[in-house]
Scaffold this motif. Sequence first.
Motif, PDB file in Angstrom:
ATOM      1  N   ALA A 139     -34.110  50.751-125.890  1.00 24.18           N
ATOM      2  CA  ALA A 139     -33.719  50.095-124.647  1.00 24.18           C
ATOM      3  C   ALA A 139     -32.494  49.210-124.835  1.00 24.18           C
ATOM      4  O   ALA A 139     -31.652  49.098-123.933  1.00 24.18           O
ATOM      5  CB  ALA A 139     -34.887  49.273-124.104  1.00 24.18           C
ATOM      6  N   GLU A 140     -32.379  48.594-126.004  1.00 21.45           N
ATOM      7  CA  GLU A 140     -31.276  47.657-126.213  1.00 21.45           C
ATOM      8  C   GLU A 140     -29.911  48.333-126.306  1.00 21.45           C
ATOM      9  O   GLU A 140     -28.877  47.674-126.222  1.00 21.45           O
ATOM     10  CB  GLU A 140     -31.528  46.829-127.471  1.00 21.45           C
ATOM     11  N   ILE A 141     -29.886  49.655-126.498  1.00 20.23           N
ATOM     12  CA  ILE A 141     -28.600  50.354-126.554  1.00 20.23           C
ATOM     13  C   ILE A 141     -28.458  51.360-125.411  1.00 20.23           C
ATOM     14  O   ILE A 141     -27.565  52.206-125.424  1.00 20.23           O
ATOM     15  CB  ILE A 141     -28.385  51.064-127.911  1.00 20.23           C
ATOM     16  N   ALA A 142     -29.333  51.275-124.419  1.00 22.04           N
ATOM     17  CA  ALA A 142     -29.290  52.207-123.298  1.00 22.04           C
ATOM     18  C   ALA A 142     -28.055  51.967-122.443  1.00 22.04           C
ATOM     19  O   ALA A 142     -27.701  50.817-122.149  1.00 22.04           O
ATOM     20  CB  ALA A 142     -30.540  52.058-122.451  1.00 22.04           C
ATOM     21  N   PRO A 143     -27.387  53.029-122.006  1.00 23.09           N
ATOM     22  CA  PRO A 143     -26.261  52.876-121.083  1.00 23.09           C
ATOM     23  C   PRO A 143     -26.785  52.620-119.667  1.00 23.09           C
ATOM     24  O   PRO A 143     -27.989  52.721-119.405  1.00 23.09           O
ATOM     25  CB  PRO A 143     -25.565  54.227-121.164  1.00 23.09           C
ATOM     26  N   ARG A 144     -25.882  52.327-118.776  1.00 23.43           N
ATOM     27  CA  ARG A 144     -26.237  52.239-117.359  1.00 23.43           C
ATOM     28  C   ARG A 144     -26.022  53.626-116.757  1.00 23.43           C
ATOM     29  O   ARG A 144     -24.926  54.185-116.815  1.00 23.43           O
ATOM     30  CB  ARG A 144     -25.361  51.214-116.645  1.00 23.43           C
ATOM     31  N   THR A 145     -27.082  54.201-116.201  1.00 22.16           N
ATOM     32  CA  THR A 145     -27.004  55.516-115.578  1.00 22.16           C
ATOM     33  C   THR A 145     -27.180  55.355-114.070  1.00 22.16           C
ATOM     34  O   THR A 145     -28.050  54.609-113.610  1.00 22.16           O
ATOM     35  CB  THR A 145     -28.091  56.448-116.132  1.00 22.16           C
ATOM     36  N   PHE A 146     -26.355  56.039-113.316  1.00 23.27           N
ATOM     37  CA  PHE A 146     -26.403  55.899-111.864  1.00 23.27           C
ATOM     38  C   PHE A 146     -25.736  57.099-111.206  1.00 23.27           C
ATOM     39  O   PHE A 146     -25.058  57.898-111.870  1.00 23.27           O
ATOM     40  CB  PHE A 146     -25.709  54.604-111.426  1.00 23.27           C
ATOM     41  N   GLN A 147     -25.948  57.214-109.902  1.00 20.30           N
ATOM     42  CA  GLN A 147     -25.267  58.236-109.121  1.00 20.30           C
ATOM     43  C   GLN A 147     -24.039  57.613-108.470  1.00 20.30           C
ATOM     44  O   GLN A 147     -24.100  56.493-107.988  1.00 20.30           O
ATOM     45  CB  GLN A 147     -26.190  58.780-108.040  1.00 20.30           C
ATOM     46  N   ASP A 148     -22.948  58.351-108.489  1.00 19.01           N
ATOM     47  CA  ASP A 148     -21.697  57.805-107.971  1.00 19.01           C
ATOM     48  C   ASP A 148     -21.155  58.722-106.878  1.00 19.01           C
ATOM     49  O   ASP A 148     -20.802  59.882-107.134  1.00 19.01           O
ATOM     50  CB  ASP A 148     -20.690  57.681-109.112  1.00 19.01           C
ATOM     51  N   ALA A 149     -21.108  58.192-105.659  1.00 17.97           N
ATOM     52  CA  ALA A 149     -20.613  58.971-104.525  1.00 17.97           C
ATOM     53  C   ALA A 149     -19.097  58.943-104.412  1.00 17.97           C
ATOM     54  O   ALA A 149     -18.512  59.650-103.582  1.00 17.97           O
ATOM     55  CB  ALA A 149     -21.232  58.456-103.234  1.00 17.97           C
ATOM     56  N   MET A 150     -18.441  58.134-105.255  1.00 13.26           N
ATOM     57  CA  MET A 150     -16.984  58.004-105.183  1.00 13.26           C
ATOM     58  C   MET A 150     -16.265  58.929-106.162  1.00 13.26           C
ATOM     59  O   MET A 150     -15.111  59.269-105.953  1.00 13.26           O
ATOM     60  CB  MET A 150     -16.581  56.548-105.467  1.00 13.26           C
ATOM     61  N   HIS A 151     -16.932  59.300-107.246  1.00 10.38           N
ATOM     62  CA  HIS A 151     -16.314  60.156-108.258  1.00 10.38           C
ATOM     63  C   HIS A 151     -17.153  61.430-108.384  1.00 10.38           C
ATOM     64  O   HIS A 151     -18.302  61.365-108.822  1.00 10.38           O
ATOM     65  CB  HIS A 151     -16.242  59.448-109.613  1.00 10.38           C
ATOM     66  N   TYR A 152     -16.586  62.535-108.001  1.00 10.64           N
ATOM     67  CA  TYR A 152     -17.285  63.809-108.100  1.00 10.64           C
ATOM     68  C   TYR A 152     -16.254  64.924-108.116  1.00 10.64           C
ATOM     69  O   TYR A 152     -15.097  64.730-107.744  1.00 10.64           O
ATOM     70  CB  TYR A 152     -18.256  63.992-106.929  1.00 10.64           C
ATOM     71  N   ARG A 153     -16.710  66.111-108.532  1.00 10.67           N
ATOM     72  CA  ARG A 153     -15.793  67.250-108.604  1.00 10.67           C
ATOM     73  C   ARG A 153     -15.966  68.188-107.414  1.00 10.67           C
ATOM     74  O   ARG A 153     -14.989  68.642-106.830  1.00 10.67           O
ATOM     75  CB  ARG A 153     -16.010  68.021-109.908  1.00 10.67           C
ATOM     76  N   THR A 154     -17.214  68.502-107.075  1.00  8.96           N
ATOM     77  CA  THR A 154     -17.472  69.457-105.998  1.00  8.96           C
ATOM     78  C   THR A 154     -17.891  68.749-104.717  1.00  8.96           C
ATOM     79  O   THR A 154     -17.290  68.916-103.667  1.00  8.96           O
ATOM     80  CB  THR A 154     -18.549  70.466-106.422  1.00  8.96           C
ATOM     81  N   ARG A 155     -18.943  67.970-104.799  1.00  9.70           N
ATOM     82  CA  ARG A 155     -19.383  67.178-103.661  1.00  9.70           C
ATOM     83  C   ARG A 155     -20.213  66.018-104.196  1.00  9.70           C
ATOM     84  O   ARG A 155     -20.805  66.104-105.261  1.00  9.70           O
ATOM     85  CB  ARG A 155     -20.177  68.017-102.662  1.00  9.70           C
ATOM     86  N   PRO A 156     -20.290  64.903-103.468  1.00  2.73           N
ATOM     87  CA  PRO A 156     -20.958  63.719-103.991  1.00  2.73           C
ATOM     88  C   PRO A 156     -22.488  63.867-103.931  1.00  2.73           C
ATOM     89  O   PRO A 156     -23.005  64.631-103.130  1.00  2.73           O
ATOM     90  CB  PRO A 156     -20.484  62.614-103.050  1.00  2.73           C
ATOM     91  N   PRO A 157     -23.179  63.093-104.794  1.00  4.81           N
ATOM     92  CA  PRO A 157     -22.617  62.250-105.852  1.00  4.81           C
ATOM     93  C   PRO A 157     -22.643  62.972-107.190  1.00  4.81           C
ATOM     94  O   PRO A 157     -23.150  64.080-107.291  1.00  4.81           O
ATOM     95  CB  PRO A 157     -23.594  61.069-105.868  1.00  4.81           C
ATOM     96  N   SER A 158     -22.093  62.355-108.230  1.00  6.46           N
ATOM     97  CA  SER A 158     -22.143  62.881-109.591  1.00  6.46           C
ATOM     98  C   SER A 158     -23.131  62.057-110.407  1.00  6.46           C
ATOM     99  O   SER A 158     -23.563  60.982-109.989  1.00  6.46           O
ATOM    100  CB  SER A 158     -20.764  62.819-110.235  1.00  6.46           C
TER     101      SER A 158
END
Length: 427
Positions: free
Chosen positions: A39-58
């Motif tokens: 847990a102490e080295i876990a990244p932040r994971t999330f869905q991003d509707a602003m950055h995507y290649r085909t359609r949001p979110p990524s």
Amino acid sequence: MKALAVLMVWAAAGMAEVRMGHAGFDATPSEWVAWSPRAEIAPRTFQDAMHYRTRPPSLAISGNSNAAVFGGWECTVPGIQAGGWYRFTAWYRAEAVGYEPLQVVSRLDWAREGGKRAGQPDYVWSATRQGEWTRVTLDAPAPPEAAAVKVQLYLQNAPHATVWWDDVSLEKIAAPGPREVRVAAVNARPGKRGTTADSVTHFLKVIEQAVPEKTDVIVLPEGITVVDTGKKYAEVAEPVPGPTTTILGEVARRRKSYIAAGIYEREGQAVYNTAVLIDREGRVAGKYRKVYIPREELEDGITPGADYPVFLTDFGKVGMMICWDLQYADPARALAMRGAEIILLPIWGGNETLGKARAIENQVFVASSGYDYPTYVMDPDGQIMALAKDRGQAAVATIDLNRRYTDKWLGNMRARFMKELRLDLRP
């Protein structure tokens, strides 16, 4: 539907076929979960509707200002056929990543029924940048006893980075057949003083006597235009294309074989120690100018080359090295990273242990033709497949460029070496 992640399993041609397609995520889909070893080295994971290649979110992963960060997204795909072949493809966009090959990770972690690991994970290392996005792809067989696979998208030790993943897919493909190439390395040396023409003629006679028909590529030694002539490099140097490539071309065209040979090339005032590659039609398919020039050649006025080109043939990708290049790690490494599957090595003499090391550390075939160095065809495990011990012989072997060389405990070594290599560090 909460998720646009779709998993389908159906029967095709009598076999279970698995396909998975992910292009955009409405909410955290049940198929994808965040993962980190601690847990102490876990990244932040999330869905991003602003950055995507085909359609949001990524699917996004942030380093979260943690230098030890490691983890990201995982999706378990059931219905895998043991021994079946699968193609993984995904696209990512990264910001503030210091060294993408190491820090942006995607891999297939195969699992048995019950979840225990089957075989070893397959790392994705082939990447192609297209604008802001990078495409990664891998074709790999499921190990014996595999029943599922974890598709893993990670960020590793990149505290200030953010990476966005999109258009992730896994599909079953037909198993690739063998890609066989017949290679002949020639052990020859004129042995008595003569002209350049005499020297070249000697090598061509050995080809006729020792190399079988229907050979795909023939390798001759370094400096076939100067050996045993008593002449200086500059005296035998010629343009490319030139007289010697024309003669080699006639043989290549008649035999429908590629030929690699070392000659001395003149361009303006510069003289290069060059390896030429002649194609099956007798044309110059490419040339490589020796990068590492030993003191003895420098003192005779040889100019070093400045690139490690790779040539696409009708059977695969080929790189060339010459003699003293073997002493250093970077020529073979550069060729392998550019996709070379076999290295053709015209050589005078050199360190046999280093020759074996270059094959193993880059997981490439090596075909050498030498005077004071063994003439052989070697596989990516450093095992000699064919050896020509005596003058007038050829080491002939049929190699399979589609064969996977896998270590029981470590997995596919070519992928691991390419993925884990630390080219971001400087002496």
